[in-house]
Design a protein around this motif. Structure first.
Motif, PDB file in Angstrom:
ATOM      1  N   ALA A  13     -67.332  55.349  -2.740  1.00 39.11           N
ATOM      2  CA  ALA A  13     -68.279  54.445  -3.397  1.00 39.11           C
ATOM      3  C   ALA A  13     -69.405  54.098  -2.433  1.00 39.11           C
ATOM      4  CB  ALA A  13     -67.561  53.189  -3.860  1.00 39.11           C
ATOM      5  N   SER A  84     -75.874  55.504  -4.328  1.00 44.48           N
ATOM      6  CA  SER A  84     -75.109  54.287  -4.604  1.00 44.48           C
ATOM      7  C   SER A  84     -74.045  54.536  -5.663  1.00 44.48           C
ATOM      8  CB  SER A  84     -76.052  53.162  -5.045  1.00 44.48           C
ATOM      9  OG  SER A  84     -77.030  52.908  -4.064  1.00 44.48           O
ATOM     10  N   LYS A  86     -70.729  54.809  -7.850  1.00 42.24           N
ATOM     11  CA  LYS A  86     -69.680  53.859  -8.186  1.00 42.24           C
ATOM     12  C   LYS A  86     -68.480  54.613  -8.774  1.00 42.24           C
ATOM     13  CE  LYS A  86     -73.215  50.504  -9.548  1.00 42.24           C
ATOM     14  NZ  LYS A  86     -73.721  49.635 -10.649  1.00 42.24           N
ATOM     15  N   SER A 127     -62.880  54.420  -4.675  1.00 45.15           N
ATOM     16  CA  SER A 127     -63.217  53.016  -4.346  1.00 45.15           C
ATOM     17  C   SER A 127     -62.752  52.645  -2.948  1.00 45.15           C
ATOM     18  CB  SER A 127     -62.579  52.093  -5.381  1.00 45.15           C
ATOM     19  OG  SER A 127     -61.194  52.281  -5.402  1.00 45.15           O
TER      20      SER A 127
END
Length: 127
Positions: A13, A84, A86, A127
């Motif tokens: 992430a 960026s 996610k 994550s």
């Protein structure tokens, strides 16, 4: 036209990836191009699109400011720069093409607009 995606992979992430989609043939500049993605158990969804000449681009709200679509007609290639990242960006990413230019009707947001598809490339964001 035949489309071949590359550049997918596993990233943490906040990281970045750049996807490429190489098209066969000599008429690449006559196709509007797009990227879609499909997460497990979900429908294929629009991510971004670019007009034939590259002057117009469109994005789904969830990637605005993070992703950028571009094309190089001399190299028959369309790109998706993803920053960026996610975990919710995890999906198989597909490149799509159609001779119809992007129009105000908004039909280009839908999979049915596109006649040609690549095989997809997996993007996994941990994550």
């Amino acid at each position: 036209v035949q489309l071949v995606e590359s550049g997918g992979g596993l990233v943490q992430a906040g990281g970045s990836l750049r996807l490429s989609c190489a098209a066969s043939g000599r008429t690449f500049s006559t196709y509007a191009m797009a990227w879609f993605r499909q997460a497990p158990g979900k429908e294929r969804q629009f991510v971004a699109a670019i007009s034939r000449g590259g002057s117009s681009t469109y994005y789904t709200d969830s990637v605005k400011g993070r992703f950028a679509i571009s094309r190089d007609n001399a190299k028959n290639t369309v790109y998706l720069q993803m920053n960026s990242l996610k975990p919710e960006d995890t999906a198989v990413y597909y490149c799509a093409a159609d001779r119809d230019e992007l129009s105000r009707s908004g039909s280009f947001y839908y999979t049915s607009h596109y006649a040609y598809w690549g095989q997809g490339t997996q993007v996994t964001v941990s994550s």
